[in-house]
Design a protein around this motif. Sequence first.
Motif, PDB file in Angstrom:
ATOM      1  N   CYS A 273       0.850  -1.197   0.000  1.00 36.08           N
ATOM      2  CA  CYS A 273       0.000   0.000   0.000  1.00 36.08           C
ATOM      3  C   CYS A 273       0.885   1.246   0.000  1.00 36.08           C
ATOM      4  CB  CYS A 273      -0.957  -0.025   1.195  1.00 36.08           C
ATOM      5  SG  CYS A 273      -0.286   0.645   2.723  1.00 36.08           S
ATOM      6  N   PRO A 274       0.340   2.368  -0.411  1.00 35.19           N
ATOM      7  CA  PRO A 274       1.180   3.585  -0.495  1.00 35.19           C
ATOM      8  C   PRO A 274       1.461   4.192   0.875  1.00 35.19           C
ATOM      9  CG  PRO A 274      -1.086   4.097  -1.089  1.00 35.19           C
ATOM     10  CD  PRO A 274      -1.034   2.605  -0.905  1.00 35.19           C
ATOM     11  N   SER A 275       0.769   3.699   1.886  1.00 32.18           N
ATOM     12  CA  SER A 275       0.751   4.236   3.260  1.00 32.18           C
ATOM     13  C   SER A 275      -0.078   5.514   3.327  1.00 32.18           C
ATOM     14  CB  SER A 275       2.154   4.455   3.842  1.00 32.18           C
ATOM     15  OG  SER A 275       2.711   5.647   3.334  1.00 32.18           O
ATOM     16  N   CYS A 276      -0.518   5.819   4.528  1.00 35.29           N
ATOM     17  CA  CYS A 276      -1.281   7.062   4.751  1.00 35.29           C
ATOM     18  C   CYS A 276      -1.178   7.376   6.235  1.00 35.29           C
ATOM     19  CB  CYS A 276      -2.744   6.882   4.308  1.00 35.29           C
ATOM     20  SG  CYS A 276      -3.699   5.797   5.384  1.00 35.29           S
ATOM     21  N   ARG A 278      -2.772   6.407   8.593  1.00 36.32           N
ATOM     22  CA  ARG A 278      -3.040   5.268   9.488  1.00 36.32           C
ATOM     23  C   ARG A 278      -1.814   4.376   9.666  1.00 36.32           C
ATOM     24  NH1 ARG A 278      -7.423   5.370   6.030  1.00 36.32           N
ATOM     25  NH2 ARG A 278      -9.363   6.100   6.969  1.00 36.32           N
ATOM     26  N   THR A 279      -0.803   4.530   8.793  1.00 35.55           N
ATOM     27  CA  THR A 279       0.377   3.668   8.864  1.00 35.55           C
ATOM     28  C   THR A 279       1.181   4.008  10.113  1.00 35.55           C
ATOM     29  OG1 THR A 279       0.444   3.900   6.470  1.00 35.55           O
ATOM     30  CG2 THR A 279       2.302   2.785   7.488  1.00 35.55           C
ATOM     31  N   GLY A 306      -0.142  -1.167   5.356  1.00 37.06           N
ATOM     32  CA  GLY A 306       0.038  -0.303   6.518  1.00 37.06           C
ATOM     33  C   GLY A 306      -0.931  -0.580   7.642  1.00 37.06           C
ATOM     34  N   CYS A 307      -2.138  -1.030   7.309  1.00 37.15           N
ATOM     35  CA  CYS A 307      -3.125  -1.278   8.359  1.00 37.15           C
ATOM     36  C   CYS A 307      -4.175  -2.254   7.866  1.00 37.15           C
ATOM     37  CB  CYS A 307      -3.779   0.033   8.801  1.00 37.15           C
ATOM     38  SG  CYS A 307      -5.048   0.591   7.650  1.00 37.15           S
ATOM     39  N   VAL A 309      -7.385  -1.542   7.574  1.00 38.74           N
ATOM     40  CA  VAL A 309      -8.584  -0.909   7.029  1.00 38.74           C
ATOM     41  C   VAL A 309      -8.952  -1.503   5.670  1.00 38.74           C
ATOM     42  CG1 VAL A 309      -9.548   1.245   6.114  1.00 38.74           C
ATOM     43  CG2 VAL A 309      -8.395   1.228   8.313  1.00 38.74           C
ATOM     44  N   ASN A 310      -7.978  -1.485   4.766  1.00 37.85           N
ATOM     45  CA  ASN A 310      -8.188  -2.138   3.475  1.00 37.85           C
ATOM     46  C   ASN A 310      -7.347  -3.395   3.375  1.00 37.85           C
ATOM     47  OD1 ASN A 310      -9.925  -0.178   2.421  1.00 37.85           O
ATOM     48  ND2 ASN A 310      -8.171   1.137   1.993  1.00 37.85           N
ATOM     49  N   GLY A 311      -6.506  -3.596   4.385  1.00 35.78           N
ATOM     50  CA  GLY A 311      -5.465  -4.620   4.339  1.00 35.78           C
ATOM     51  C   GLY A 311      -5.886  -5.960   3.782  1.00 35.78           C
TER      52      GLY A 311
HETATM   53  S1  SF4 Z   1      -5.671   2.723   4.797  1.00 38.83           S
HETATM   54 FE1  SF4 Z   1      -4.181   1.235   5.544  1.00 38.83          FE
HETATM   55  S2  SF4 Z   1      -3.793  -0.087   3.784  1.00 38.83           S
HETATM   56 FE2  SF4 Z   1      -4.719   1.791   2.970  1.00 38.83          FE
HETATM   57  S3  SF4 Z   1      -3.004   3.172   2.506  1.00 38.83           S
HETATM   58 FE3  SF4 Z   1      -3.618   3.643   4.589  1.00 38.83          FE
HETATM   59  S4  SF4 Z   1      -2.257   2.355   5.813  1.00 38.83           S
HETATM   60 FE4  SF4 Z   1      -2.202   1.505   3.738  1.00 38.83          FE
END
Ligand code: SF4
Length: 362
Positions: A273-276, A278-279, A306-307, A309-311
């Motif tokens: 994932c690109p991270s955001c 939430r990472t 990263g998490c 949520v969509n992991g």
């Molecule tokens: S929501 Fe979770 S899986 Fe999606 S980019 Fe952010 S950290 Fe990554």
Amino acid sequence: MIRRPTRSVSIGPFTIGSEHPIRVQSMTNTPPQNVAETMTQIRQLYEAQCEIIRLSIPNRQAILSLQKIQRQLQNDKIPIALVADVHFSPSIALACIPFAHKVRINPGNFNENFTAFTELIRSAKREGTAIRIGVNGGSLSKKILEKYGNGGEAMYQSTLPFLEIADAEGFNQMVLSFKASDVGATVTHHREILPKLDQRGFNFPLHLGLTEAGDGVYGRIKSAIAMGSLLLDGMGDTVRVSLTENPVQEIAVAYDILQACGKRFHRAEYIACPSCGRTQFDIQSVFAAIKEKTAHLVGIKIAVMGCMVNGLGEMGDADFGYVGAGPGKVNLYRRNQCVKTNIPEQNAVTELLKIIEASRIS
Ligand code: SF4
């Protein structure tokens, strides 16, 4: 996505066509008269996993170089297919036949010399050399341009008489290519030409390339779009990425295009994932570390997310997963099963590698 069915064509150590892996080609850019320099570049390309190497043969002196290079490759037992690239001179093309696994001619530059082409085909048949009819959008003959313009029909008509001669001579070791420098035109032309040729029974293997792609990121993007579109259509039996760089750089790009299209795998596949916001770990360094340790594991897919949520949804088809579980904590997955929870971040890459290793042994 069905691969376009083709005949099989033998070029040196490889057989190409739809029953065989898509092979990676490049072209030397050293002076052809300088055998030592050209051999050095061929060795570098071979070490980078180039499988088919093409040399420009612009004059008689270059034929002597080709002969010496062929001998050195044989002596050094380097299993690479050697291709002579000839424009303008039917007599040079003919002279290359005994010293190359394949000779590429450009019909636009062959001056409609069909008598010479018949002689070339007969010699190729005797020697077991393949012939590529390599059409370039930028070098169609004046007659073809006047009659058909500069599109797919012109390329098709430029090729047809040569294939008919080969067919009449009972020669089936032919390869085709239709190159242009414009991405859209390259894709459109192939989609127009290949079905027509296949319908006539000229289902020869296809070499894919985009000419004059340039360099850097943009050259790679253009090549990936042009070749990727066609590969996903099921076309292409050999590929060459043409970059305005050291040709050794082309090889990894070609393999990555093949892998991204699911056509040929040369290393592990990754989803990340690109991270955001939430990472909660340094995903870039973790991803780099995982790739460094696992790239050689051809055929497996690893997800780094990263998490949660969509992991899980996003990594559904991965074989292994590394998923952020909270501050400094990571969950590890095998297929869709969470096999270790809340692993401290500093140990998580090592634990993931253990899970991968255990799965490979069991
Ligand atoms: S929501 Fe979770 S899986 Fe999606 S980019 Fe952010 S950290 Fe990554």
